[in-house]
Design a protein around this motif. Sequence first.
Motif, PDB file in Angstrom:
ATOM      1  N   GLN A   1     -43.945  16.530  48.811  1.00 46.83           N
ATOM      2  CA  GLN A   1     -43.388  15.284  48.300  1.00 46.83           C
ATOM      3  C   GLN A   1     -42.450  14.638  49.304  1.00 46.83           C
TER       4      GLN A   1
ATOM      5  N   GLN B   1     -40.324  11.977  51.196  1.00 44.38           N
ATOM      6  CA  GLN B   1     -39.807  10.722  50.675  1.00 44.38           C
ATOM      7  C   GLN B   1     -39.506   9.703  51.771  1.00 44.38           C
TER       8      GLN B   1
ATOM      9  N   SER C   1     -48.797   0.147  47.929  1.00 43.91           N
ATOM     10  CA  SER C   1     -48.098   1.383  48.250  1.00 43.91           C
ATOM     11  C   SER C   1     -47.802   2.201  47.003  1.00 43.91           C
ATOM     12  N   HIS C   2     -47.587   1.540  45.873  1.00 39.64           N
ATOM     13  CA  HIS C   2     -47.261   2.263  44.646  1.00 39.64           C
ATOM     14  C   HIS C   2     -48.475   2.996  44.089  1.00 39.64           C
TER      15      HIS C   2
ATOM     16  N   TYR D   1     -49.151   6.009  46.437  1.00 35.60           N
ATOM     17  CA  TYR D   1     -48.261   7.153  46.229  1.00 35.60           C
ATOM     18  C   TYR D   1     -48.784   8.013  45.080  1.00 35.60           C
TER      19      TYR D   1
ATOM     20  N   ARG E   1     -51.756   9.966  46.216  1.00 34.04           N
ATOM     21  CA  ARG E   1     -51.418  11.096  47.075  1.00 34.04           C
ATOM     22  C   ARG E   1     -50.834  12.258  46.281  1.00 34.04           C
TER      23      ARG E   1
ATOM     24  N   ASN F   1     -44.884   4.604  52.756  1.00 31.40           N
ATOM     25  CA  ASN F   1     -44.153   5.856  52.700  1.00 31.40           C
ATOM     26  C   ASN F   1     -44.949   6.938  53.414  1.00 31.40           C
TER      27      ASN F   1
ATOM     28  N   GLU G   1     -47.882   8.862  51.946  1.00 30.90           N
ATOM     29  CA  GLU G   1     -49.212   8.271  51.774  1.00 30.90           C
ATOM     30  C   GLU G   1     -50.225   8.747  52.809  1.00 30.90           C
TER      31      GLU G   1
ATOM     32  N   MET H   1     -43.587  11.662  40.952  1.00 23.98           N
ATOM     33  CA  MET H   1     -43.327  10.299  41.408  1.00 23.98           C
ATOM     34  C   MET H   1     -41.930   9.814  41.077  1.00 23.98           C
TER      35      MET H   1
ATOM     36  N   PHE I   1     -39.561   8.811  43.910  1.00 30.31           N
ATOM     37  CA  PHE I   1     -40.076   7.624  44.582  1.00 30.31           C
ATOM     38  C   PHE I   1     -39.797   6.377  43.759  1.00 30.31           C
TER      39      PHE I   1
END
Length: 357
Positions: free
Chosen positions: A5, A7, A39-40, A43, A46, A76, A79, A282, A285
């Motif tokens: 994870q 960040q 990007s959201h 994430y 991923r 990020n 990703e 998540m 994030f």
Amino acid sequence: MIANQPQKTAAKSATSRATAGAEPSRRFCVAPMMDWTTSHYRYLARMLSRHTLLYTEMVTTGALIHGDTERFLRHNEAEYPLALQLGGSDARELAHCAALAERFGFDEVNLNVGCPSDRVQNNMIGACLMGHPDKVADGVRAMIEATDLPVTVKHRIGIDGRESWEELCEFVEKVADAGCRTFIAHARIAILDGLSPKENREIPPLKYDWVYGLKEKYPDLEIIINGGIKTFDECHQHLAHTDGVMLGREAYHNPWLLAGVDQVFFGDTPAATSRHDALRAMFPFIESELARGVYLGHMTRHLLGLFHGQPGGRRFRRHISENAHRPGAGLEVVEQALAMVPEQAAEETAPSGHAMA
């Protein structure tokens, strides 16, 4: 459980992982989709799969050169592996943006030769470039000279008025002669006059055998197949004839499908053992995005399919839809929605065959 994870947000000083080692695997990819593969969403994807190759939305060269470059290329590190898809046709502009892709830490730069919308056609972007293979070759050649990243092309198998097998082969050969080794082929032609982008995803018939034929005719090229693929069973059928598969809308509307990718296609342990675990992973994030002023609804719209078909899934979606837009809405909205889904029901084996209902 989630194995990794990170960040840290990738910055413009980042060094691409691809320049330091092997190219990313394209055995299983999620297609670039406007307004969806943000990007959201990436994430979330991923958190479900370590190995799936993810693509950004298409970003035009004009937006990168004349707009807010940092905003368009922000992503990020969680990703990775991640490819940047460019829309454009001017060789110098494409070269400049390919260099930016490397500078911002992407693993691949991809040229869009498949989008059929009128808006991009007017700027010589997307599927209309299938009618200008020399222009595509010039752009690819300039991109390759500007970066050490792999340069790939995503294209249709033809366009109206240029839809023969011979013309498809001419396109591939000219672009390959410019140095491109990877072709991601959407197995439909694009009808540029008279059909909307949505209709272009549904009306022209799929011709998977044409994509298989490209691999047979050009065995030294990497050929990835795209278009209408929904289940792992279908993926296995395509992988008998091509080097990789790319899923689009199914991977977005049914993201839990990605939880089976690492085991089924890469022989690795699953990244997530439950939908609850993936969403909880998540939370840091989401909090970091909220702290920098991102509207909660911009993130949560990509979560709505996670509990599709699960007990409590409808309540999960309704709670988020009714509350994420409210002023000051924060992580508590997601936590409350998650509590509406019985956790025992969500503990499940990652998908291994058909797409989950």
